[in-house]
Design an enzyme around this catalytic site. Structure first.
Site, PDB file in Angstrom:
ATOM      1  N   ARG A 158       7.542 -45.283  -4.287  1.00 52.72           N
ATOM      2  CA  ARG A 158       7.955 -46.681  -4.804  1.00 52.72           C
ATOM      3  C   ARG A 158       9.329 -46.690  -4.494  1.00 52.72           C
ATOM      4  NH1 ARG A 158       7.698 -47.337  -9.399  1.00 52.72           N
ATOM      5  NH2 ARG A 158       7.000 -45.322 -10.233  1.00 52.72           N
ATOM      6  N   LYS A 303       1.140 -50.841  -8.733  1.00 52.30           N
ATOM      7  CA  LYS A 303       2.220 -50.829  -9.932  1.00 52.30           C
ATOM      8  C   LYS A 303       2.939 -52.318  -9.992  1.00 52.30           C
ATOM      9  CE  LYS A 303       2.330 -46.960 -12.382  1.00 52.30           C
ATOM     10  NZ  LYS A 303       1.907 -45.903 -11.650  1.00 52.30           N
ATOM     11  N   HIS A 322       1.322 -47.502 -20.156  1.00 47.88           N
ATOM     12  CA  HIS A 322       1.510 -46.864 -18.800  1.00 47.88           C
ATOM     13  C   HIS A 322       0.763 -45.566 -19.363  1.00 47.88           C
ATOM     14  CE1 HIS A 322       3.557 -44.408 -15.595  1.00 47.88           C
ATOM     15  NE2 HIS A 322       2.467 -44.955 -15.312  1.00 47.88           N
ATOM     16  N   SER A 340       5.681 -40.276 -14.002  1.00 45.35           N
ATOM     17  CA  SER A 340       5.067 -39.766 -12.752  1.00 45.35           C
ATOM     18  C   SER A 340       5.144 -38.222 -12.755  1.00 45.35           C
ATOM     19  CB  SER A 340       5.684 -40.481 -11.514  1.00 45.35           C
ATOM     20  OG  SER A 340       4.960 -40.045 -10.366  1.00 45.35           O
ATOM     21  N   LYS A 344      -0.991 -37.494 -16.534  1.00 41.48           N
ATOM     22  CA  LYS A 344      -1.659 -38.482 -17.200  1.00 41.48           C
ATOM     23  C   LYS A 344      -3.056 -38.286 -16.397  1.00 41.48           C
ATOM     24  CE  LYS A 344       0.869 -41.717 -16.018  1.00 41.48           C
ATOM     25  NZ  LYS A 344       2.101 -41.117 -15.411  1.00 41.48           N
ATOM     26  N   THR A 345      -2.922 -38.307 -14.902  1.00 40.73           N
ATOM     27  CA  THR A 345      -4.171 -38.276 -14.008  1.00 40.73           C
ATOM     28  C   THR A 345      -4.956 -36.934 -14.459  1.00 40.73           C
ATOM     29  OG1 THR A 345      -3.308 -39.784 -12.596  1.00 40.73           O
ATOM     30  CG2 THR A 345      -5.308 -38.513 -12.007  1.00 40.73           C
ATOM     31  N   ASP A 359      -4.172 -44.463 -15.540  1.00 41.36           N
ATOM     32  CA  ASP A 359      -2.891 -44.718 -15.523  1.00 41.36           C
ATOM     33  C   ASP A 359      -2.425 -46.085 -16.222  1.00 41.36           C
ATOM     34  OD1 ASP A 359      -0.572 -44.180 -14.228  1.00 41.36           O
ATOM     35  OD2 ASP A 359      -0.826 -46.006 -13.068  1.00 41.36           O
ATOM     36  N   ARG A 424      -1.086 -38.385  -1.947  1.00 46.87           N
ATOM     37  CA  ARG A 424      -1.960 -38.877  -2.885  1.00 46.87           C
ATOM     38  C   ARG A 424      -3.282 -39.314  -2.434  1.00 46.87           C
ATOM     39  NH1 ARG A 424       0.140 -40.825  -8.000  1.00 46.87           N
ATOM     40  NH2 ARG A 424       2.278 -40.807  -7.898  1.00 46.87           N
TER      41      ARG A 424
HETATM   42  N1  LIG Z   1       0.461 -27.647 -17.392  1.00 45.02           N
HETATM   43  C1  LIG Z   1       0.375 -28.648 -16.504  1.00 45.02           C
HETATM   44  N2  LIG Z   1      -0.063 -29.680 -17.342  1.00 45.02           N
HETATM   45  C2  LIG Z   1      -0.402 -30.979 -16.345  1.00 45.02           C
HETATM   46  N3  LIG Z   1      -0.162 -30.942 -15.239  1.00 45.02           N
HETATM   47  C3  LIG Z   1       0.205 -29.674 -14.373  1.00 45.02           C
HETATM   48  C4  LIG Z   1       0.544 -28.688 -15.307  1.00 45.02           C
HETATM   49  N4  LIG Z   1       1.000 -27.644 -14.416  1.00 45.02           N
HETATM   50  C5  LIG Z   1       0.747 -28.348 -13.106  1.00 45.02           C
HETATM   51  N5  LIG Z   1       0.337 -29.488 -13.182  1.00 45.02           N
HETATM   52  C6  LIG Z   1       0.351 -30.504 -12.022  1.00 45.02           C
HETATM   53  O1  LIG Z   1       1.467 -31.504 -12.111  1.00 45.02           O
HETATM   54  C7  LIG Z   1       0.740 -32.553 -11.554  1.00 45.02           C
HETATM   55  C8  LIG Z   1       0.658 -33.860 -12.587  1.00 45.02           C
HETATM   56  O2  LIG Z   1       0.386 -34.992 -11.983  1.00 45.02           O
HETATM   57  P1  LIG Z   1      -0.422 -36.216 -12.336  1.00 45.02           P
HETATM   58  O3  LIG Z   1      -1.511 -35.993 -13.443  1.00 45.02           O
HETATM   59  O4  LIG Z   1      -0.704 -36.844 -11.249  1.00 45.02           O
HETATM   60  O5  LIG Z   1       0.411 -37.135 -13.092  1.00 45.02           O
HETATM   61  P2  LIG Z   1       0.678 -38.464 -13.561  1.00 45.02           P
HETATM   62  O6  LIG Z   1      -0.783 -39.085 -13.495  1.00 45.02           O
HETATM   63  O7  LIG Z   1       1.211 -38.646 -14.847  1.00 45.02           O
HETATM   64  O8  LIG Z   1       1.588 -39.160 -12.544  1.00 45.02           O
HETATM   65  C9  LIG Z   1      -0.446 -32.192 -11.112  1.00 45.02           C
HETATM   66  O9  LIG Z   1      -0.398 -32.230  -9.552  1.00 45.02           O
HETATM   67  C10 LIG Z   1      -0.838 -31.031 -11.688  1.00 45.02           C
HETATM   68  O10 LIG Z   1      -1.809 -30.093 -10.780  1.00 45.02           O
HETATM   69  C1  LIG Z   2       1.645 -44.783  -8.634  1.00 44.19           C
HETATM   70  C2  LIG Z   2       2.488 -44.260  -9.183  1.00 44.19           C
HETATM   71  O1  LIG Z   2       2.120 -43.776 -10.544  1.00 44.19           O
HETATM   72  P1  LIG Z   2       1.924 -42.184 -11.104  1.00 44.19           P
HETATM   73  O2  LIG Z   2       2.874 -41.290 -10.341  1.00 44.19           O
HETATM   74  O3  LIG Z   2       2.424 -42.352 -12.549  1.00 44.19           O
HETATM   75  O4  LIG Z   2       0.474 -41.744 -11.147  1.00 44.19           O
HETATM   76  C3  LIG Z   2       3.771 -44.209  -9.051  1.00 44.19           C
HETATM   77  O5  LIG Z   2       4.621 -43.986  -9.758  1.00 44.19           O
HETATM   78  O6  LIG Z   2       3.988 -44.632  -7.759  1.00 44.19           O
HETATM   79 CA   LIG Z   3       1.564 -43.835 -13.332  1.00 44.91          CA
HETATM   80 MN   LIG Z   4      -1.427 -40.559 -12.568  1.00 45.73          MN
END
Ligand SMILES: Nc1ncnc2c1ncn2[C@@H]1O[C@H](COP(=O)(O)OP(=O)(O)O)[C@@H](O)[C@H]1O
Ligand SMILES: C=C(OP(=O)(O)O)C(=O)O
Ligand SMILES: [Ca+2]
Ligand SMILES: [Mn+2]
Length: 641
Positions: A158, A303, A322, A340, A344-345, A359, A424
């Protein structure tokens, strides 16, 4: 052996197989296809169709509505829109297809653009969008598991600095402007210049994609969105990310509540007032429209709509969040806030719990609801072992962005960062096996704040008081490693109010006051979980093992951690448990994991200073109705003497 001259006797030759009753190859091909429409599985929430129109009337109304969306506002009339792919032969197609006639004919042809047809590919299915992408969009491939691999072009993330919001009489007083705010102003006129630029670009194409979909699983607060885009990739992405209407819901769709014009391949320009680059994401709340120019990163759409919800929902006393969200077998709901990359995911996708969403959520008087119909997972270093549910969701229908795969077998190499670190996958939420349909749940019991602390000084888990929860919610801290280059780099602290400053529209204290009230009314407990470094900062220490973080989260869900034994940390004053089932107790106090105690203390003080510094901006604001809470929140931050 043929024994007679009768055509029908070919049957005999092949036994009893019946033959197809057609005269031509075209007719044969037309038999393959009959009409249907894709939709999101609903669970038990299914609103009924209300209007009673003929199919022809409906189709005409739909096309009129799309023509109105695509109308040039300077020339006054909408384009002649027709359904279907311009490459498909006229009147050929499925048995039940409509003849391709323009729905709206402008009276005077004022320009060449008024003479041409705009072909509309309306709510295509994933299969149709695959075909469009593969035929017409360079960089589109089917991966070995059936996902559609695409490239988002020059922008792989973004562009928050290119976001603009129209400042008019209403938004001037309602929205958060100025220092720290994500809302950079533009005027109505400049918005119209960009809107016209996008509309003209879209109308100049052979065809455009139109998605009519919903946001928010809470039926009373559902928003109808229309996305007009130039790429099959964008249409499939939004198909996956928004809630997919049933055929009945689509028939009654009518006029959208909000429209996105995505002309991402076409730039804006700096002769237009307020433009500082060739990228612009423009939001006009009065017109209920968003225009995207100069970036094809699909996350802008998702977003962007989230920003709109951050405006619309609080007006209805609903808190937009969020956060990820899931629910245990016993109905206990947890929220996962975080910037980010904080988890969360990953952590809301939990094989032992029901996924509500990864999200974007709403918290209303009745409980929580997901805003979206899909998930958007990071895929960098994705592994089947660590994240099996996300791994298995990358199949037919899923869009994978900017990943690298081998030329022949099309096996994705998730470790490859050649295109970007921000690879992604966007998939419909029902691709996660234990999804909660409809994606709604009761009031949350646990509010988990995720921080990926690359300084390595925050404890893996702390139990928070309400004022600490508010302090950390308003701070919205995370620190990721600076880049992907070799060598040790200073972690980069980020503070983003409400764990989503890029998306909020009102002042952070408005959301904070609502969160505090909701947590109090429903007796929710706040937690701070560090998903980042342990045993030293980035370079010395290492990231906390995902399996440990999962154990910690399990102990929060089960209630074990609520009644555990705690001790208080210095500086941040955080309550940390002495034991968590399945986790090496050593690591629960970060000080234990640093071999250089002096360096630990210095780093801790440094981070505390950054927190204090960041919170300065909020010290002049009152949170909620009383000044008491505000004072308590200020006192809940780190104490440096
Ligand atoms: N201890 C941990 N807890 C959570 N995520 C972790 C950890 N160690 C590594 N990761 C990695 O960090 C990233 C977290 O990203 P994601 O869940 O997509 O974040 P968000 O959804 O908040 O943007 C993933 O690629 C995950 O595999
Ligand atoms: C889609 C997004 O969210 P996130 O990385 O929190 O999953 C982003 O920040 O572009
Ligand atoms: Ca997000
Ligand atoms: Mn996410």
């Amino acid at each position: 052996m043929p024994t007679s001259g009768h055509v029908g006797n070919h049957d005999d030759e092949e036994g009893d197989h019946p033959t197809v009753r057609v005269q031509t190859i075209d007719e044969l091909h037309s038999l393959q296809r009959k009409r249907s429409a894709p939709s999101t599985p609903r669970g038990n929430a299914q609103p009924a169709s209300s209007l009673n129109l003929s199919e022809e009337e409906r189709s005409k109304m739909q096309l009129e509505s799309i023509s109105a969306s695509l109308a040039s506002l300077t020339r006054g009339s909408g384009p002649k829109v027709v359904r279907g792919d311009p490459a498909a032969r006229r009147f050929e197609g499925s048995r039940h297809a409509h003849a391709q006639r323009p729905a709206v004919t402008p009276t005077i042809a004022v320009s060449d653009s008024a003479l041409k047809f705009t072909h509309v590919l309306y709510n295509l299915s994933p299969a149709e969008l695959y075909e469009q992408a593969i035929k017409y969009e360079k960089g589109s491939f089917i991966t070995s598991t059936g996902a559609l691999a695409t490239l988002s072009g020059a922008k792989t993330g973004r562009c928050p600095r290119d976001k603009r919001v129209v400042k008019d009489e209403l938004t001037e007083s309602e929205l958060w402007w100025g220092k720290g705010s994500p809302n950079i102003e533009m005027d109505e006129h400049s918005f119209m210049v960009n809107r016209e630029r996008a509309v003209d670009y879209l109308n100049s194409l052979d065809k455009v994609f139109v998605n009519d979909q919903f946001l928010n699983w809470d039926l009373e607060n559902r928003i109808k969105v229309r996305i007009v885009s130039a790429r099959a990739y964008h249409s499939l992405f939004m198909h996956n990310m928004c809630i997919r209407p049933t055929p009945e819901e689509l028939e009654d769709f009518g006029t959208p509540d909000f429209t996105i014009y995505n002309a991402g391949q076409f730039p804006c320009n700096r002769y237009t007032h307020y433009m500082t680059s060739s990228t612009s994401i423009d939001l006009n709340l009065a017109r209920k429209e968003m225009v995207i120019l100069g970036t094809q990163y699909a996350g802008e759409m998702k977003k962007g709509l989230f920003s709109v919800m951050h405006y619309l929902m609080p007006k209805r006393q609903i808190l937009s969040l969020h956060s990820g969200c899931n629910m245990g077998k016993a109905g206990d709901v947890a929220l996962f806030f975080g910037l980010s990359g904080t988890g969360k995911t990953t952590l809301s996708t939990d094989h032992n719990r029901y996924l509500i969403g990864d999200d974007e959520h709403c918290w209303s008087e009745t409980g929580v609801s997901n805003i979206e119909g899909g998930c958007y997972a990071k895929c960098i270093d994705l592994s089947r072992e660590n994240e099996p549910d996300i791994w298995n969701a990358i199949k037919f229908g899923t869009v994978v962005e900017n990943v690298v795969f081998d030329e022949h077998f099309r096996e994705v190499d998730y470790a490859d960062r050649s295109v970007t670190e921000n690879t992604r996958a966007a998939y419909p939420i029902e691709y996660i096996p234990n999804v909660k349909l409809p994606c709604v749940g009761p009031h949350p019991k646990n509010v988990i704040l995720l921080a990926c602390d690359a300084f390595g000084v925050l404890p893996p888990v702390s139990k928070l008081s309400l004022s600490q929860t508010m302090y950390h919610f308003i701070s919205g801290y995370t620190a990721l490693v600076a880049g992907t280059e070799e060598g040790i780099k200073e972690p980069q602290a980020t503070f983003s109010a409400c764990f989503g400053a890029a998306f909020i529209m009102l002042h952070p204290t408005k959301y904070a006051a609502m969160l505090s009230e909701k947590m109090q009314n429903n007796g929710a407990t706040g937690w701070l979980v560090n998903t980042g470094w342990s045993g030293g900062s980035y370079g010395t220490g290492s990231r906390i093992k995902l399996s440990y973080t999962r154990k910690i989260i399990d102990a929060i869900h089960s209630g074990d951690l609520l009644n555990a034994e705690y001790k208080k940390t210095e500086i941040f004053g955080l309550e940390i448990p002495t034991e968590v089932d399945g986790v090496n107790s050593e690591i629960l106090d970060p000080e234990n994991t640093w071999s250089d105690k002096q360096a630990y203390k210095e780093t801790l003080l440094k981070l505390a200073g950054l927190f204090k510094n960041n919170f300065e901006t909020f010290t002049d604001y009152q949170i909620g109705d009383s000044n008491n809470l505000t004072q308590e929140i200020l006192a809940a931050g780190p104490i440096i003497d």
